[in-house]
Design an enzyme around this catalytic site. Structure first.
Site, PDB file in Angstrom:
ATOM      1  N   GLY A 178     -60.553  20.634 -69.656  1.00  0.00           N
ATOM      2  CA  GLY A 178     -59.292  19.971 -69.273  1.00  0.00           C
ATOM      3  C   GLY A 178     -58.595  19.410 -70.495  1.00  0.00           C
ATOM      4  N   GLY A 238     -54.863  18.644 -70.917  1.00  0.00           N
ATOM      5  CA  GLY A 238     -54.283  17.506 -70.191  1.00  0.00           C
ATOM      6  C   GLY A 238     -54.216  16.266 -71.073  1.00  0.00           C
ATOM      7  N   VAL A 285     -55.440  13.130 -70.667  1.00  0.00           N
ATOM      8  CA  VAL A 285     -56.690  12.394 -70.904  1.00  0.00           C
ATOM      9  C   VAL A 285     -57.669  13.246 -71.709  1.00  0.00           C
ATOM     10  CG1 VAL A 285     -58.686  11.337 -69.775  1.00  0.00           C
ATOM     11  CG2 VAL A 285     -56.403  10.948 -68.879  1.00  0.00           C
ATOM     12  N   GLY A 286     -57.711  14.549 -71.413  1.00  0.00           N
ATOM     13  CA  GLY A 286     -58.592  15.444 -72.164  1.00  0.00           C
ATOM     14  C   GLY A 286     -58.257  15.419 -73.647  1.00  0.00           C
ATOM     15  N   ASN A 313     -59.247  17.921 -55.991  1.00  0.00           N
ATOM     16  CA  ASN A 313     -59.994  17.897 -57.251  1.00  0.00           C
ATOM     17  C   ASN A 313     -61.458  18.302 -57.066  1.00  0.00           C
ATOM     18  OD1 ASN A 313     -57.768  17.272 -58.760  1.00  0.00           O
ATOM     19  ND2 ASN A 313     -58.221  15.084 -58.969  1.00  0.00           N
ATOM     20  N   ASN A 326     -60.520  11.930 -61.222  1.00  0.00           N
ATOM     21  CA  ASN A 326     -60.515  10.999 -60.077  1.00  0.00           C
ATOM     22  C   ASN A 326     -60.497  11.704 -58.734  1.00  0.00           C
ATOM     23  OD1 ASN A 326     -60.610   8.281 -60.902  1.00  0.00           O
ATOM     24  ND2 ASN A 326     -58.554   8.463 -61.778  1.00  0.00           N
ATOM     25  N   ARG A 361     -60.900  -3.729 -68.970  1.00  0.00           N
ATOM     26  CA  ARG A 361     -59.622  -4.392 -68.639  1.00  0.00           C
ATOM     27  C   ARG A 361     -59.872  -5.870 -68.317  1.00  0.00           C
ATOM     28  NH1 ARG A 361     -57.641   0.901 -65.188  1.00  0.00           N
ATOM     29  NH2 ARG A 361     -56.389   1.815 -66.830  1.00  0.00           N
ATOM     30  N   HIS A 402     -64.428   2.779 -58.529  1.00  0.00           N
ATOM     31  CA  HIS A 402     -63.302   2.707 -59.466  1.00  0.00           C
ATOM     32  C   HIS A 402     -62.057   2.780 -58.577  1.00  0.00           C
ATOM     33  CE1 HIS A 402     -60.595   3.275 -62.760  1.00  0.00           C
ATOM     34  NE2 HIS A 402     -60.340   4.549 -62.479  1.00  0.00           N
TER      35      HIS A 402
HETATM   36  N1  LIG Z   1     -61.903   7.842 -64.283  1.00  0.00           N
HETATM   37  C1  LIG Z   1     -60.899   7.287 -64.927  1.00  0.00           C
HETATM   38  O1  LIG Z   1     -60.950   6.107 -65.280  1.00  0.00           O
HETATM   39  C2  LIG Z   1     -59.693   8.122 -65.259  1.00  0.00           C
HETATM   40  C3  LIG Z   1     -58.769   7.679 -66.202  1.00  0.00           C
HETATM   41  C4  LIG Z   1     -57.644   8.450 -66.427  1.00  0.00           C
HETATM   42  C5  LIG Z   1     -57.465   9.662 -65.763  1.00  0.00           C
HETATM   43  N2  LIG Z   1     -58.393  10.062 -64.869  1.00  0.00           N
HETATM   44  C6  LIG Z   1     -58.243  11.317 -64.141  1.00  0.00           C
HETATM   45  O2  LIG Z   1     -58.344  12.414 -65.040  1.00  0.00           O
HETATM   46  C7  LIG Z   1     -57.674  13.539 -64.477  1.00  0.00           C
HETATM   47  C8  LIG Z   1     -56.713  14.155 -65.498  1.00  0.00           C
HETATM   48  O3  LIG Z   1     -55.660  13.256 -65.774  1.00  0.00           O
HETATM   49  P1  LIG Z   1     -54.517  13.663 -66.838  1.00  0.00           P
HETATM   50  O4  LIG Z   1     -53.607  12.503 -66.940  1.00  0.00           O
HETATM   51  O5  LIG Z   1     -55.149  14.229 -68.067  1.00  0.00           O
HETATM   52  O6  LIG Z   1     -53.778  14.841 -66.043  1.00  0.00           O
HETATM   53  P2  LIG Z   1     -52.943  16.061 -66.664  1.00  0.00           P
HETATM   54  O7  LIG Z   1     -52.073  16.574 -65.564  1.00  0.00           O
HETATM   55  O8  LIG Z   1     -52.296  15.653 -67.940  1.00  0.00           O
HETATM   56  O9  LIG Z   1     -54.057  17.147 -66.999  1.00  0.00           O
HETATM   57  C9  LIG Z   1     -54.759  17.800 -65.985  1.00  0.00           C
HETATM   58  C10 LIG Z   1     -55.673  18.815 -66.589  1.00  0.00           C
HETATM   59  O10 LIG Z   1     -56.362  19.451 -65.507  1.00  0.00           O
HETATM   60  C11 LIG Z   1     -56.156  20.864 -65.566  1.00  0.00           C
HETATM   61  N3  LIG Z   1     -56.083  21.378 -64.203  1.00  0.00           N
HETATM   62  C12 LIG Z   1     -55.215  21.012 -63.227  1.00  0.00           C
HETATM   63  N4  LIG Z   1     -55.436  21.745 -62.107  1.00  0.00           N
HETATM   64  C13 LIG Z   1     -56.456  22.587 -62.403  1.00  0.00           C
HETATM   65  C14 LIG Z   1     -57.146  23.601 -61.668  1.00  0.00           C
HETATM   66  N5  LIG Z   1     -56.814  23.885 -60.417  1.00  0.00           N
HETATM   67  N6  LIG Z   1     -58.150  24.257 -62.279  1.00  0.00           N
HETATM   68  C15 LIG Z   1     -58.507  23.960 -63.539  1.00  0.00           C
HETATM   69  N7  LIG Z   1     -57.886  23.030 -64.297  1.00  0.00           N
HETATM   70  C16 LIG Z   1     -56.881  22.352 -63.731  1.00  0.00           C
HETATM   71  C17 LIG Z   1     -54.829  21.053 -66.308  1.00  0.00           C
HETATM   72  O11 LIG Z   1     -54.764  22.337 -66.888  1.00  0.00           O
HETATM   73  C18 LIG Z   1     -54.937  19.933 -67.346  1.00  0.00           C
HETATM   74  O12 LIG Z   1     -55.744  20.355 -68.427  1.00  0.00           O
HETATM   75  C19 LIG Z   1     -56.977  13.012 -63.208  1.00  0.00           C
HETATM   76  O13 LIG Z   1     -57.767  13.291 -62.070  1.00  0.00           O
HETATM   77  C20 LIG Z   1     -56.908  11.520 -63.459  1.00  0.00           C
HETATM   78  O14 LIG Z   1     -56.781  10.768 -62.280  1.00  0.00           O
HETATM   79  C21 LIG Z   1     -59.500   9.335 -64.608  1.00  0.00           C
HETATM   80  O1  LIG Z   2     -55.271   4.795 -62.244  1.00  0.00           O
HETATM   81  C1  LIG Z   2     -55.390   6.028 -62.385  1.00  0.00           C
HETATM   82  O2  LIG Z   2     -55.063   6.844 -61.523  1.00  0.00           O
HETATM   83  C2  LIG Z   2     -55.953   6.541 -63.685  1.00  0.00           C
HETATM   84  C3  LIG Z   2     -57.259   5.902 -64.022  1.00  0.00           C
HETATM   85  O3  LIG Z   2     -58.160   5.919 -62.970  1.00  0.00           O
HETATM   86  C4  LIG Z   2     -57.098   4.523 -64.578  1.00  0.00           C
HETATM   87  O4  LIG Z   2     -57.646   3.572 -64.014  1.00  0.00           O
HETATM   88  O5  LIG Z   2     -56.453   4.390 -65.627  1.00  0.00           O
END
Ligand SMILES: NC(=O)c1ccc[n+]([C@@H]2O[C@H](COP(=O)([O-])OP(=O)(O)OC[C@H]3O[C@@H](n4cnc5c(N)ncnc54)[C@H](O)[C@@H]3O)[C@@H](O)[C@H]2O)c1
Ligand SMILES: O=C(O)C[C@H](O)C(=O)O
Length: 318
Positions: free
Chosen positions: A8, A11, A13-14, A98, A123, A154, A178
């Site tokens: 990922g 994206g 976060v990646g 997801n 998430n 936080r 979370h």
């Molecule tokens: N756990 C946490 O604290 C936390 C923090 C931030 C973000 N996140 C989660 O991380 C995830 C990514 O967030 P982001 O802001 O980078 O999103 P983004 O839209 O910028 O990136 C999404 C990534 O997922 C890939 N993707 C989307 N659909 C896909 C599919 N069907 N098959 C394969 N790959 C696919 C995209 O190509 C991209 O690389 C989200 O679910 C977000 O909620 C979690």
């Molecule tokens: O809040 C979100 O959807 C992104 C992530 O889980 C966060 O807490 O930053």
């Protein structure tokens, strides 16, 4: 000599996680992995990273692409793929969509990097960790999620501001989902080893308000700037460094628990766990009766949605 794959990586976060991780000195190879069709943008990112490493004099191999063989021999695989929430959505709303992505990647990781440690960020992270655990077939110690680590950071930052101390003096943690049912462990919160109630600033301390802020933080940032990027990126890098560096620190992550919190178990949820090179090990804790009650409610919510998602995946032929 450590290899880390970020699935990922195209994206937000990646990308930020991959870059933050590149500062861990023992990491010698980073794989920027994504779905088919994203190879070109991942290649662009690879060369951008290469320029950055040249600028700081860092020797690190960067590989990019969508071929599963690229992840072979990874010491850690981090999954950030999947839809992020938009304004007005709850993280739970992302669960079914997801889950399919995570189930597929978990199987791919098990086939191509069977000895790796799998770290889930997507998430809703507690449920996605359960999906990754089930579909990778890995032992629970080798599958974990970002969990309540970011929430705990936080809260730590708010407490440090209120008590006017350096953030490193604050010891606190949040457990549970979370999400909205997260549970702050005030019973385990100290500043420089001193209970909050014994400090003068406690008179004006409003813990509940702070937790409301922590719960709302992700939504607040997404509403204003579109996504949370650097907070998660650094939080992910801290956990990666702790595991790969065999640091034996106790941090709050999503892990599979059996009975560690007052005999509550059989769920993947945010708990304090020991992190080291072998993986993630929840530690037995005793908390106050109110905290147990709130944690139990959080567990029930996560269990219910996890079961719904497992049923959904089975019906979809997974
Ligand atoms: N756990 C946490 O604290 C936390 C923090 C931030 C973000 N996140 C989660 O991380 C995830 C990514 O967030 P982001 O802001 O980078 O999103 P983004 O839209 O910028 O990136 C999404 C990534 O997922 C890939 N993707 C989307 N659909 C896909 C599919 N069907 N098959 C394969 N790959 C696919 C995209 O190509 C991209 O690389 C989200 O679910 C977000 O909620 C979690
Ligand atoms: O809040 C979100 O959807 C992104 C992530 O889980 C966060 O807490 O930053």
């Amino acid at each position: 000599m450590l290899k880390v794959t970020v699935i990922g990586a195209s994206g937000k976060v990646g990308q930020s996680a991959a870059y933050a991780i590149s500062r861990i000195p023992s990491i010698t190879e980073i794989v920027l992995f994504g779905r088919e069709g994203n190879e070109e943008s991942l290649d662009g990112l690879k060369w951008d990273f290469t320029d950055a490493f040249a600028a700081v004099g860092r020797r690190i191999k960067v590989v990019s692409g969508a071929d599963p063989s690229l992840i072979r021999d990874s010491d850690m695989v981090i999954i950030t793929s999947g839809a992020p929430r938009h304004t007005g959505q709850d993280r739970i709303d992302l669960a079914k969509g997801n889950a399919k992505i995570i189930a597929n990647y978990a199987k791919m990781v098990a086939e191509n990097a069977p000895d790796t440690i799998l770290f889930v960020v997507t998430n809703p992270v507690d449920i996605m960790t359960a999906v990754a655990l089930k579909y990778s077939g890995f032992p629970p110690s080798r599958v974990f999620g970002l969990g309540t680590h970011l929430d705990s950071m936080r809260l730590k930052s708010f407490i440090a501001q209120h008590f006017k101390v350096h953030v490193s003096e604050v010891h606190t943690r949040i457990i549970g989902e979370h999400g909205d049912t997260m549970v702050p462990l005030w019973s385990a919160t100290t500043i420089g080893g001193i209970q909050l109630k014994n400090l003068p600033e406690f008179k004006t301390f409003t813990g509940e308000e702070m937790i409301d802020w922590v719960k709302a933080a992700g939504h607040y940032i997404i509403e204003r700037s579109g996504a949370t990027i650097y907070g998660p990126g650094e939080a992910i890098a801290t956990l990666a460094r702790t595991v790969l560096g065999n640091e034996n620190r106790i941090l709050s992550v999503t892990a599979y628990i059996r009975c560690e919190v007052h005999d509550i178990g059989d769920v993947c949820i945010g708990v304090p766990a020991m992190l080291n090179r072998k993986g993630v090990f929840p530690i037995p804790i005793r908390i106050s009766p109110e905290e147990v009650e709130d944690f139990q409610a959080s567990v029930e919510k996560i269990r219910r949605v996890t079961d719904e998602v497992f049923d959904y995946l089975e019906n979809e032929g997974f």
